[in-house]
Design a protein around this motif. Structure first.
Motif, PDB file in Angstrom:
ATOM      1  N   UNK A 149      36.060 -57.892  57.888  1.00  0.00           N
ATOM      2  CA  UNK A 149      34.978 -58.794  57.555  1.00  0.00           C
ATOM      3  C   UNK A 149      35.269 -60.229  57.980  1.00  0.00           C
ATOM      4  N   UNK A 150      36.292 -60.417  58.814  1.00  0.00           N
ATOM      5  CA  UNK A 150      36.547 -61.741  59.351  1.00  0.00           C
ATOM      6  C   UNK A 150      35.337 -62.211  60.154  1.00  0.00           C
ATOM      7  N   UNK A 151      35.084 -63.503  60.123  1.00  0.00           N
ATOM      8  CA  UNK A 151      33.958 -64.078  60.841  1.00  0.00           C
ATOM      9  C   UNK A 151      34.416 -64.482  62.234  1.00  0.00           C
ATOM     10  N   UNK A 152      33.656 -64.104  63.238  1.00  0.00           N
ATOM     11  CA  UNK A 152      33.964 -64.490  64.608  1.00  0.00           C
ATOM     12  C   UNK A 152      33.567 -65.945  64.822  1.00  0.00           C
ATOM     13  N   UNK A 153      34.549 -66.784  65.170  1.00  0.00           N
ATOM     14  CA  UNK A 153      34.299 -68.221  65.291  1.00  0.00           C
ATOM     15  C   UNK A 153      33.250 -68.532  66.357  1.00  0.00           C
ATOM     16  N   UNK A 154      33.355 -67.886  67.516  1.00  0.00           N
ATOM     17  CA  UNK A 154      32.423 -68.172  68.602  1.00  0.00           C
ATOM     18  C   UNK A 154      30.992 -67.812  68.215  1.00  0.00           C
ATOM     19  N   UNK A 155      30.827 -66.679  67.532  1.00  0.00           N
ATOM     20  CA  UNK A 155      29.500 -66.267  67.093  1.00  0.00           C
ATOM     21  C   UNK A 155      28.941 -67.270  66.083  1.00  0.00           C
ATOM     22  N   UNK A 156      29.799 -67.712  65.176  1.00  0.00           N
ATOM     23  CA  UNK A 156      29.365 -68.660  64.159  1.00  0.00           C
ATOM     24  C   UNK A 156      28.970 -70.002  64.783  1.00  0.00           C
ATOM     25  N   UNK A 157      29.759 -70.453  65.761  1.00  0.00           N
ATOM     26  CA  UNK A 157      29.432 -71.690  66.473  1.00  0.00           C
ATOM     27  C   UNK A 157      28.089 -71.557  67.178  1.00  0.00           C
ATOM     28  N   UNK A 158      27.864 -70.432  67.849  1.00  0.00           N
ATOM     29  CA  UNK A 158      26.616 -70.230  68.591  1.00  0.00           C
ATOM     30  C   UNK A 158      25.402 -70.228  67.658  1.00  0.00           C
ATOM     31  N   UNK A 159      25.525 -69.515  66.536  1.00  0.00           N
ATOM     32  CA  UNK A 159      24.417 -69.439  65.587  1.00  0.00           C
ATOM     33  C   UNK A 159      24.110 -70.815  64.998  1.00  0.00           C
ATOM     34  N   UNK A 160      25.153 -71.538  64.629  1.00  0.00           N
ATOM     35  CA  UNK A 160      24.963 -72.871  64.043  1.00  0.00           C
ATOM     36  C   UNK A 160      24.366 -73.830  65.060  1.00  0.00           C
ATOM     37  N   UNK A 161      24.871 -73.764  66.277  1.00  0.00           N
ATOM     38  CA  UNK A 161      24.374 -74.636  67.344  1.00  0.00           C
ATOM     39  C   UNK A 161      22.877 -74.436  67.569  1.00  0.00           C
ATOM     40  N   UNK A 162      22.462 -73.186  67.653  1.00  0.00           N
ATOM     41  CA  UNK A 162      21.047 -72.892  67.884  1.00  0.00           C
ATOM     42  C   UNK A 162      20.176 -73.462  66.769  1.00  0.00           C
ATOM     43  N   UNK A 163      20.622 -73.299  65.546  1.00  0.00           N
ATOM     44  CA  UNK A 163      19.857 -73.807  64.410  1.00  0.00           C
ATOM     45  C   UNK A 163      19.838 -75.331  64.379  1.00  0.00           C
TER      46      UNK A 163
END
Length: 313
Positions: free
Chosen positions: A261-275
């Motif tokens: 259940x670790x969070x993928x940093x790159x995915x999290x950055x991409x999602x946050x950036x888009x928002x």
């Protein structure tokens, strides 16, 4: 009362297939309920401009890149200089938005006190810069999204308090709409908070009503570097990140032995950036025009720095 997120909410963030967690103090908003608008009356005045023509905004999207702080700082000042020249010729027709990550660095505002540094300036662990922005010392590094809007407030609202609240509102809406995290302001302080954790720091400079510098949002930031300073000069509160909040509220039995259940940093950055981009455009009513990274701007991918750090070079 505990507030819970539905599985579909966290699925956007985690690599696992389903997650269900809870956060005390209503810091996560139940996704089955109506999302709060979190709008302040001072920000609504900007959103009310929806019937007007949107102002053009040059957009330099480097959210996956690490840019040395000195280069980004110099670049901002160069843009401001050119914008002032355009204003004199009555040809200023666009704003600018830069989004990036920085190599590890500490920055101080023009009146920042060195008493908030837990080290000697002569023996600093990483680069330190004193800038012309407002605010006290803060840290920038990989995993943190930094937004530099270079905005002519004559075309928005000539009110510095409004501008600061509008930047805060961008982050508050991102946390609410994308992560169902209930963030807030704290009276007398600048920035965005979840409980006693500060997730976003803001520091600006305004010259002839052109605003620059901006905000930094901790997404997947390694927060240990904040231990070398008193962030923003605030002694009795903590610094937090989006990743940290999400990880805190996944139960141990859900994480499992394989830590799946670790969070993928790159995915999290991409999602946050888009928002962030979407909410920024809504608040400031701008139309983005994507621009290429200017020649001469040095950059590298965050994973490259991570690899070098692991090797100890």
């Amino acid at each position: 009362m505990l507030a819970t997120t539905q599985n579909t909410t966290i699925n956007m963030i985690l690599l696992a297939s389903t997650v269900s967690g809870s956060i005390p103090g209503n810091q996560l908003i139940n996704s089955s309920k109506q999302r709060p608008s979190s709008r302040s009356c001072v920000v609504n005045s900007a959103v009310a401009m929806t019937n007007e023509v949107k102002r053009s905004c040059e957009f330099y999207d480097m959210h996956k890149e690490l840019i040395p702080y000195a280069e980004a700082w110099s670049w901002q000042k160069d843009i401001v200089k050119k914008r002032k020249e355009l204003i004199e010729r009555e040809k200023d027709c666009s704003d600018t938005l830069i989004i990036l990550q920085h190599h590890p660095v500490y920055t101080l505002g023009t009146r920042s006190s060195e008493a908030y540094l837990n080290f000697s300036m002569k023996n600093a662990p990483i680069n330190v810069y004193r800038t012309e922005r407002g605010g006290e010392v803060t840290y920038h590094g990989p995993g943190q999204l930094v937004i530099y809007p270079i905005i002519n407030l004559r075309y928005h609202k000539m009110d510095l308090h409004w501008y600061l609240r509008a930047l805060e509102e961008v982050v508050i809406r991102v946390l609410s709409s994308t992560f169902f995290i209930k963030a807030s302001r704290i009276e007398g302080l600048t920035g965005v908070w979840v409980g006693d954790q500060k997730l976003a720091a803001i520091g600006i400079k305004v010259s002839q009503w052109i605003a620059y510098h901006g905000l930094a949002l901790n997404v997947a930031t390694d927060l240990t570097a904040f231990g070398q300073i008193v962030p923003c000069g605030i002694q009795d509160r903590q610094v937090g990140s989006i990743k940290g909040l999400l990880q805190e509220h996944v139960s141990p039995n859900q994480r499992g032995a394989e830590n799946k259940y670790d969070i993928d940093d790159n995915q999290l950055i991409d999602i946050t950036h888009k928002s962030l981009v979407q909410e920024f455009c809504k608040i400031f009513q701008v139309h983005l025009r994507h621009k290429p990274i200017p020649a001469g701007i040095a950059w590298e991918r965050p994973e490259v720095l991570h690899s070098i750090t692991e090797k100890g070079d």
